[in-house]
Structures are given as structure tokens and as C-alpha cells.
Design a protein around this motif. Structure first.
Motif, PDB file in Angstrom:
ATOM      1  N   VAL A 184       0.836  -1.215  -0.041  1.00 29.96           N
ATOM      2  CA  VAL A 184       0.008  -0.096   0.183  1.00 29.96           C
ATOM      3  C   VAL A 184       0.900   1.159  -0.042  1.00 29.96           C
ATOM      4  N   SER A 185       2.027   1.226   0.738  1.00 29.09           N
ATOM      5  CA  SER A 185       2.890   2.439   0.951  1.00 29.09           C
ATOM      6  C   SER A 185       3.514   2.818  -0.503  1.00 29.09           C
ATOM      7  N   GLU A 186       3.319   1.897  -1.317  1.00 34.54           N
ATOM      8  CA  GLU A 186       4.136   2.037  -2.784  1.00 34.54           C
ATOM      9  C   GLU A 186       3.208   2.072  -3.839  1.00 34.54           C
ATOM     10  N   ALA A 187       1.838   2.090  -3.496  1.00 32.65           N
ATOM     11  CA  ALA A 187       0.917   1.886  -4.402  1.00 32.65           C
ATOM     12  C   ALA A 187       0.765   3.101  -5.554  1.00 32.65           C
ATOM     13  N   TRP A 188       0.290   2.649  -6.921  1.00 31.12           N
ATOM     14  CA  TRP A 188       0.353   3.592  -7.813  1.00 31.12           C
ATOM     15  C   TRP A 188      -0.730   4.615  -7.666  1.00 31.12           C
ATOM     16  N   THR A 189      -0.360   6.071  -7.994  1.00 31.42           N
ATOM     17  CA  THR A 189      -1.491   7.003  -8.212  1.00 31.42           C
ATOM     18  C   THR A 189      -2.279   6.371  -9.326  1.00 31.42           C
ATOM     19  N   TRP A 190      -3.558   7.069  -9.704  1.00 26.30           N
ATOM     20  CA  TRP A 190      -4.306   6.587 -10.539  1.00 26.30           C
ATOM     21  C   TRP A 190      -3.335   7.229 -11.920  1.00 26.30           C
ATOM     22  N   LYS A 239      -6.999   7.475  -0.817  1.00 30.33           N
ATOM     23  CA  LYS A 239      -6.632   6.590   0.198  1.00 30.33           C
ATOM     24  C   LYS A 239      -6.929   5.122  -0.378  1.00 30.33           C
ATOM     25  N   PRO A 240      -6.127   4.114   0.186  1.00 32.45           N
ATOM     26  CA  PRO A 240      -6.429   2.683  -0.317  1.00 32.45           C
ATOM     27  C   PRO A 240      -7.639   2.142  -0.060  1.00 32.45           C
ATOM     28  N   ALA A 241      -8.256   1.524  -0.965  1.00 34.41           N
ATOM     29  CA  ALA A 241      -9.683   0.865  -0.212  1.00 34.41           C
ATOM     30  C   ALA A 241      -9.812  -0.504  -1.412  1.00 34.41           C
ATOM     31  N   THR A 242     -10.480  -1.373  -0.756  1.00 34.17           N
ATOM     32  CA  THR A 242     -11.016  -2.426  -1.368  1.00 34.17           C
ATOM     33  C   THR A 242     -12.485  -2.785  -0.893  1.00 34.17           C
ATOM     34  N   THR A 243     -13.120  -3.149  -1.898  1.00 33.00           N
ATOM     35  CA  THR A 243     -14.709  -3.479  -1.369  1.00 33.00           C
ATOM     36  C   THR A 243     -14.571  -5.071  -0.986  1.00 33.00           C
ATOM     37  N   VAL A 244     -15.336  -5.343   0.109  1.00 35.22           N
ATOM     38  CA  VAL A 244     -15.518  -6.640   0.564  1.00 35.22           C
ATOM     39  C   VAL A 244     -16.831  -7.127   0.274  1.00 35.22           C
ATOM     40  N   PRO A 250       0.418 -15.926  -4.907  1.00 37.41           N
ATOM     41  CA  PRO A 250       1.859 -15.512  -5.587  1.00 37.41           C
ATOM     42  C   PRO A 250       2.437 -14.501  -4.767  1.00 37.41           C
ATOM     43  N   SER A 251       3.578 -14.137  -5.090  1.00 32.32           N
ATOM     44  CA  SER A 251       4.532 -13.334  -4.088  1.00 32.32           C
ATOM     45  C   SER A 251       3.968 -12.194  -3.603  1.00 32.32           C
ATOM     46  N   GLY A 252       2.868 -11.397  -4.336  1.00 33.43           N
ATOM     47  CA  GLY A 252       2.111 -10.069  -3.881  1.00 33.43           C
ATOM     48  C   GLY A 252       1.018 -10.363  -3.188  1.00 33.43           C
ATOM     49  N   TYR A 253       0.684 -11.557  -2.785  1.00 34.29           N
ATOM     50  CA  TYR A 253      -0.816 -11.616  -2.209  1.00 34.29           C
ATOM     51  C   TYR A 253      -0.796 -11.163  -0.707  1.00 34.29           C
ATOM     52  N   LYS A 254       0.316 -11.424  -0.208  1.00 37.38           N
ATOM     53  CA  LYS A 254       0.174 -11.041   1.368  1.00 37.38           C
ATOM     54  C   LYS A 254      -0.002  -9.508   1.529  1.00 37.38           C
ATOM     55  N   ASP A 255       0.756  -8.625   0.748  1.00 30.31           N
ATOM     56  CA  ASP A 255       0.641  -7.259   0.893  1.00 30.31           C
ATOM     57  C   ASP A 255      -0.632  -6.755   0.269  1.00 30.31           C
ATOM     58  N   ALA A 256      -0.845  -7.372  -0.938  1.00 35.22           N
ATOM     59  CA  ALA A 256      -1.745  -6.811  -2.108  1.00 35.22           C
ATOM     60  C   ALA A 256      -3.191  -7.143  -1.588  1.00 35.22           C
ATOM     61  N   ILE A 309      -4.047  -9.505   1.602  1.00 37.31           N
ATOM     62  CA  ILE A 309      -3.996  -9.900   3.045  1.00 37.31           C
ATOM     63  C   ILE A 309      -4.165  -8.570   3.775  1.00 37.31           C
ATOM     64  N   ASP A 310      -3.154  -7.676   3.512  1.00 38.83           N
ATOM     65  CA  ASP A 310      -2.979  -6.534   4.201  1.00 38.83           C
ATOM     66  C   ASP A 310      -4.037  -5.440   4.209  1.00 38.83           C
ATOM     67  N   VAL A 311      -4.422  -5.477   2.973  1.00 42.70           N
ATOM     68  CA  VAL A 311      -5.567  -4.505   2.393  1.00 42.70           C
ATOM     69  C   VAL A 311      -6.866  -4.719   3.023  1.00 42.70           C
ATOM     70  N   VAL A 312      -7.127  -6.181   3.103  1.00 41.09           N
ATOM     71  CA  VAL A 312      -8.400  -6.617   3.716  1.00 41.09           C
ATOM     72  C   VAL A 312      -8.366  -6.270   5.208  1.00 41.09           C
ATOM     73  N   LEU A 313      -7.326  -6.734   5.973  1.00 35.88           N
ATOM     74  CA  LEU A 313      -7.098  -6.338   7.209  1.00 35.88           C
ATOM     75  C   LEU A 313      -7.368  -4.917   7.476  1.00 35.88           C
ATOM     76  N   ASN A 314      -6.678  -4.017   6.733  1.00 34.71           N
ATOM     77  CA  ASN A 314      -6.428  -2.517   7.134  1.00 34.71           C
ATOM     78  C   ASN A 314      -7.173  -1.539   6.277  1.00 34.71           C
ATOM     79  N   HIS A 315      -7.562  -1.926   5.051  1.00 31.73           N
ATOM     80  CA  HIS A 315      -8.183  -0.782   4.196  1.00 31.73           C
ATOM     81  C   HIS A 315      -9.302  -1.283   3.419  1.00 31.73           C
ATOM     82  N   SER A 316      -9.965  -2.191   4.126  1.00 32.35           N
ATOM     83  CA  SER A 316     -11.368  -2.591   3.410  1.00 32.35           C
ATOM     84  C   SER A 316     -12.502  -2.037   3.833  1.00 32.35           C
TER      85      SER A 316
END
Length: 471
Positions: A190-196, A333-338, A402-408, A410-417
């Protein structure tokens, strides 16, 4: 997959629900010889020691999901030898058939429910037990041990359903496409996420016409595209993450006002439409009909990136495509819909405590480990995301993770969902029945998002009935 999208309630279903309420009111207390079974006096409805009891469970699901649920039931019955569970799989027309059962006073004890369709109409008729009361008393599971946004409430303090786990949205991509284009793949943190803007710029470089020219080339032919940079999806589940990311919502915080015509939501919707009509890096709704499912689209390079639900990791792994996941681009801000289905307990059950134990078994990650490692499901309990030993059971060294799964993911679900709007926006389907046709014209480039949302604002406002997450 657990998640399911269905059409809004038909008039016939609403009629059956009403009829069911009247029939239930007339017959339930007479049949039980007293107050309705499953009333607030739960101690009086609990099975006596050694009593042989039977629970009925209704659900839908793919064959592999049903197979796992059968194993869950077998395990539950072994741990509760006096309880037998009748599994009633309803593979098609679930809402209609369950509604008919309710109308006929033939309710199951526990049922899988969909927040976008009949769950809340039934809840409004008082059909479900309040699961908050069970969570408050349970020694093994509490509300704060669950992953965020997997409980559904008819009002604050009245939980009508708990999901077996979350489903979120993420950015899938073909690693080989990025490598061959000499581009840095999407960041997972998330700390390195692309801007739009960075996201759009990358999508341009990955969009190729039939002569291999990308969308940055002045000679690029947008009418003959062989590889799109991204397929963002054009239904509310996919674009809601960006509305939330931009600070918008479907209704106002107090639930009184239609909000998709507000600047934050309009900007997000227009940004997505511009991918199609301004930058030509995403397929239009008509072109998207020729784009296959996410796993095939990435494998065949019809697209380089796809914004879709995390449940696609299972089929992507099976396709043997070199895929990975990145965090969604950020507007503000980072966000994902659950989004997720839920399990509910009908108030008519004669065995509320045993039904609660069955529900707990159905959402137990240990019991559904096959679907977790396969990639379709995610766990319901927080410690399966934070405890390394538990995390290793399902999210480490798995083809579907895959390698990006935990950050992209898991961490987003826990902290930015963010909760699905079907869970807190009252009358959501009726509002979207007005919004969707207007948005079709936006995706087709016939009008701007602002013009479209302003044009239907009054009609949509007439359907606004409030929020379930505020008093």
C-alpha cells in the motif's frame, strides 16, 4: 465461489415474502404449542442432553465447495453425535426456492444468504436470530476476532449473518507481459501503490493495436486493439473500491441523500470511463463481451491487467499463467470492497444453540482448508492473517497465492477494506436499477458521469431509505 450476484427481487418474490409473514404469524405459535421456537429465551430451546436432533442447512455453491461443506458437516456431526444435519443444496433459483419455503412455513435452521437479494427483506420481517447475542456469550469466537466487514447487520447491534470469509478486489496482471514490455510490475505494498495517473500511464504502454503500437504512439489505432492494458470491470462491485478510495459513497453518511452524483463519486466513475473512451486502454461493454474470463484473458494476453475479485486466484493457478497481484491504484486513500455471502439462523429453529455451533463450523478456517489453499476462499478469523503458523497453512507456497498476495490482498483486507454497499445501503437494488442504465451510457461514452448521475439524481433520491449502519 461463495460470492454470488443475482438479479433484484421480483414482484413475485416480494409477494411470497409477504404471504409467508402472514402465514407464519397465523400458524407458528399454534404449531409450537406456545411462543415461537427460537425466541429470545434460548435456554428453553436448547436440546436436552442426549436428545437426537436434526438441523437443516440450505446453501448454494460449486461442486468443490459443496464437497468441502459435506466434510464440514461430517466433522460437525462427529463432534456432536446427537445432531444430524440435512444438507439441502439449491444450485439454481436459490432466492425463489428459499422464499417459497419461507412462505410455506418450511424454513431451514441455517441458510446461506445473499446481502444483495432476500437477506434483508427477510430480516426486516424478523426472520433471523440476532447473532450478536451468540457472539457476546461464546467463549471461542467474538466479533473482534472476525475479519473486518464479514458480518451483516439489519441495524447496529443486530447481526443477521456472518460470512465464512471475505472476498475483496485486487489488481491481477500477467508477469510475462510486463517483463517483455520492460515495465516495472504493479507494487503490492500500500505504501508504494500507484497513483491513478501512474496506473493510466502504465496501461497505455501495455495497450497494443494489431500492429504492435501502444496507446502512447501517435499512430496507435484504437479501433483495432489486440491487447488491452486493463479490464477494470463495469459493475458496482469493481468500481465501488475506487468510489471509496476517492472519499465517495453511494449514499451520504447519514443515509438521507443519494451520493453518486457528488464530486468524489463522479470523479471516480469518470476516471474509469476515461480508461475506455479517452485513453482507449480498456474495453467498452460491447468489446468486453469478447474478453474471456480473467484467467483466460490474462493467459491469452487479451489484457495485461484485470481488476477483479481475489477468488480468481484459483482458476489463474490452474491456468498455469505467470500471474501476480498488485495493490489497487489509489485515488485519495487505499480501499477495497469486501463482498461475501453469509450464513444466517432462522428464528423458527427449535435448536438455536446447535444451529450456532453449526454456523461456527461452517466458518471455521480449519474445516475449509481445501478451499483456502485452492484460492477461492479466504479465512473468517483475523489470526489466520496475522499468525505466521496459521498463515502458512493457506497463503504460503501455494500456486494460488503469488508473491504479492500477502501485501496486496491480506494486508489490504485487514487494514483498508470497506463494507459492501449491499450490506448498509437500504433499498440498494432499487437505487441501482436507476443508476445502472445511466452508467451504461457513461461506459459507452455517450455522456459524462456527472451528467448521467445528475440526470437520475431525483429518481434515485426517491429510492433512498437510509443506512443500516447508523441509528
Amino acid at each position: 465461489m461463495m460470492k454470488k450476484h443475482r438479479k433484484p427481487l421480483t414482484a413475485a418474490i416480494v409477494f411470497l415474502l409477504t404471504a409467508g409473514l402472514l402465514l407464519s404469524a397465523c400458524t407458528r405459535s399454534e404449531e409450537s404449542g406456545g411462543p415461537a421456537a427460537g425466541s429470545s429465551d434460548k435456554g428453553g430451546t436448547q436440546a436436552e442432553a442426549g436428545e437426537q436432533i436434526k438441523l437443516r442447512l440450505t446453501l448454494w455453491g460449486a461442486p468443490n465447495e459443496i464437497a468441502v461443506n459435506k466434510k464440514v458437516i461430517a466433522r460437525f456431526e462427529a463432534e456432536h453425535p446427537n445432531v444430524k444435519v440435512e444438507l439441502q443444496q439449491i444450485p439454481t433459483d436459490y432466492d425463489t426456492k428459499l422464499t417459497t419455503m419461507v412462505a410455506g412455513n418450511d424454513e431451514p435452521d441455517v441458510a446461506m444468504m445473499e446481502s444483495a437479494t432476500i437477506a434483508f427483506p427477510l430480516a426486516e420481517q424478523g426472520k433471523f436470530l440476532n447473532l450478536q447475542e451468540f457472539l457476546d456469550k461464546d467463549s471461542e469466537i467474538k466479533a473482534d476476532t472476525l475479519v473486518p466487514n464479514i458480518t451483516y447487520s439489519s441495524e447496529p447491534g443486530n447481526i443477521i449473518g456472518i460470512a465464512p470469509g471475505p472476498e475483496s478486489f485486487t489488481l491481477f496482471y500477467n508477469e510475462d507481459v510486463f517483463k517483455e514490455a520492460g515495465l516495472t510490475p504493479p507494487p503490492s505494498k500500500v505504501s508504494e501503490a500507484w497513483t491513478w495517473e501512474q496506473f493510466v500511464d502504465t496501461a497505455k504502454k501495455l495497450t497494443l493495436d494489431n500492429k504492435g503500437r501502444n496507446a502512447d504512439d501517435p499512430n496507435f489505432d484504437p479501433k483495432n486493439i489486440k491487447q488491452y492494458g486493463v479490464n477494470p470491470g463495469n459493475w458496482w462491485g469493481a468500481y465501488s473500491s475506487f468510489i471509496f478510495s476517492n472519499g465517495g459513497d453511494f449514499v451520504s453518511p447519514d443515509g438521507k441523500t443519494f451520493a453518486l452524483n457528488q464530486p468524489e463519486a463522479v470523479e471516480a466513475l469518470q476516471n474509469i470511463a476515461d480508461l475506455i473512451n479517452k485513453y482507449h486502454v480498456a474495453p467498452s461493454p460491447l468489446q468486453a463481451k469478447n474478453i474471456p474470463a480473467t484467467n483466460v484473458a490474462l493467459q491469452t494476453r487479451k489484457v495485461a491487467m484485470v481488476i477483479d475479485g481475489q477468488w480468481n486466484t484459483s482458476t489463474l493457478a490452474e491456468s498455469k499463467v505467470h500471474f501476480n497481484v498488485g495493490v489497487l491504484p489509489v485515488m485519495k486513500k487505499p480501499a477495497t470492497t469486501v463482498v461475501c455471502a453469509m450464513f444466517s439462523i432462522f428464528k423458527s429453529t427449535k435448536h438455536p444453540q446447535e444451529s450456532w455451533e453449526l454456523l461456527k463450523a461452517l466458518i471455521d478456517p480449519d474445516a475449509s482448508i481445501e478451499m483456502l489453499t485452492y484460492g477461492t476462499w479466504m479465512p473468517s478469523l483475523k489470526d489466520w492473517y496475522t499468525d505466521d503458523a496459521l498463515l502458512s497453512k493457506w497463503a504460503v507456497n501455494q500456486p494460488s497465492r503469488p508473491s504479492g498476495y500477502k501485501d496486496a490482498v491480506i494486508d489490504v483486507v485487514l487494514n483498508h477494506s470497506h463494507a459492501t454497499p449491499t450490506g448498509y445501503v437500504k433499498n440498494f437494488n432499487k437505487i441501482m436499477d436507476i443508476v445502472n442504465p445511466a452508467m451504461d451510457n457513461v461506459w459507452l461514452g455517450k455522456t459524462t458521469a456527472k451528467e448521467a448521475m445528475d440526470s437520475i439524481a431525483a429518481k434515485a433520491q426517491a429510492q433512498v431509505q437510509g443506512r443500516r449502519d447508523v441509528k
